[in-house]
Design a protein around this motif. Structure first.
Motif, short mmCIF file in Angstrom:
data_model
loop_
_atom_site.label_atom_id
_atom_site.label_comp_id
_atom_site.label_asym_id
_atom_site.label_seq_id
_atom_site.Cartn_x
_atom_site.Cartn_y
_atom_site.Cartn_z
N TYR A 134 27.04 11.62 24.47
CA TYR A 134 25.79 12.27 24.09
C TYR A 134 26.11 13.31 23.02
N VAL A 172 24.43 15.76 19.45
CA VAL A 172 23.26 16.47 18.94
C VAL A 172 23.21 16.28 17.43
N GLU A 218 18.96 15.43 20.78
CA GLU A 218 20.06 14.76 21.46
C GLU A 218 19.93 13.25 21.28
#
Length: 328
Positions: free
Chosen positions: A27, A29, A35
């Motif tokens: 994950y 950003v 995200e």
């Protein structure tokens, strides 16, 4: 799963939905503060980078989407900087029982394992030195667990022969070249060379993990394959009464020096003709496999491959055709 296309067959613009193995999952950003999920998805034919730009499209537990997990994904193939990737619309975790046949997700050697094992046995039987033959039989025949692992393991995590059975295929390829070299350089000890070839990477059976995506075990990260196989050889030698000490040292020297340079992980440089030969043939076989794989890569149609960090170069993929002997 049986009717979903292989990743290797997908072209730009193709839609895809089905099960894939997540080799990598992270994950991240974006520059705008949103995200997103970045994945490396694979099946037996290869892998693709994939991106889910809206993590709200993940169905079920987000924490279950992680490396070594099977995922059901839906998306389409796109292209970025000349390389195919997948833009995902939906992602969810998939349980093993839902996926079914695992063999569809792991690249395997094109050579049948029974054929390669038969070749291995014939090679060991051809060794005339009784001490060397006993050592090889102890490790590759008597130790059935090691034999099974040697037949299944890849040769590396990412560089060359990265498929199940890759370690055995690579080893036999080096052994075949070694026999030709020993026929040319008559001063070489053929039995000693073949011992070094068969043993130089055997520790990778414990260094690498290959039950899901290819990676490193704790022992592999902490010790490395050279340390592991050195210990195994010493243990096997210790069980053979009267094994010559000088022979033990020369076999270990080939194993310890086969990376060729100190900065590449070998604690010593090759200092015997047999050690020098094994180093160069091992290096040659690995690098040629990378080049052949780059030339056959169908993920884009350019004349040049992407930059290969392991080789510090791009690969020119246009091959001049070989002349058929019948046409001469």
């Amino acid at each position: 799963m049986s009717d979903q296309p292989l990743l290797r067959s997908l072209k730009e613009g193709a839609a895809f939905q089905g099960f894939l193995l997540a080799q990598e999952a992270a994950y991240k950003v974006s520059a705008k503060g949103s995200e997103y999920l970045e994945l490396k998805l694979s099946d037996a034919s290869g892998d693709l980078k994939a991106f889910l730009w809206d993590v709200r499209a993940i169905e079920g537990d987000m924490d279950a989407v992680q490396p070594d997990a099977f995922l059901w994904v839906k998306g389409a193939v796109t292209s970025y900087n000349g390389r195919l990737q997948m833009k995902l619309d939906k992602v969810r975790f998939a349980a093993d029982v839902e996926v079914g046949d695992f063999s569809r997700f792991f690249p395997v050697s094109a050579r049948p394992v029974p054929d390669m094992l038969a070749e291995l046995d014939a090679l060991i039987a051809s060794v005339e030195d009784p001490w060397i033959r006993r050592l090889l039989e102890a490790l590759f025949v008597v130790d059935t667990d090691l034999r099974a692992a040697f037949a299944q393991a890849p040769a590396a995590k990412s560089m060359h022969h990265v498929f199940l059975g890759g370690l055995l295929e690579h080893t036999l390829s080096v052994a075949a070249m070694a026999d030709r070299a020993c026929g040319h350089y008559r001063a070489l000890n053929r039995d000693l060379v073949q011992a070094g070839v068969l043993l130089h990477d055997v520790g990778k059976t414990a260094e690498l993990s290959y039950q899901r995506s290819f990676g490193y075990t704790d022992a592999g990260n902490l010790l490395g394959h050279i340390a592991l196989e050195t210990d195994w050889i010493n243990r096997a030698v210790g069980k053979i009464p009267g094994f010559p000490e000088d022979l033990r040292l020369q076999i270990l020297h080939i194993v310890l020096s086969h990376h060729g340079r100190l900065e590449f992980g070998s604690p010593v440089l090759p200092k015997t003709p047999e050690a020098l030969l094994v180093h160069y043939l091992d290096d040659l076989d690995g690098k040629l496999e990378v080049m052949f794989r780059a030339a056959q890569d169908e993920s884009d149609s350019g004349s040049w491959s992407p930059y290969h960090r392991a080789l510090d170069r791009m690969i020119y993929r246009r091959r001049w055709p070989k002349v058929d002997p019948v046409e001469k």
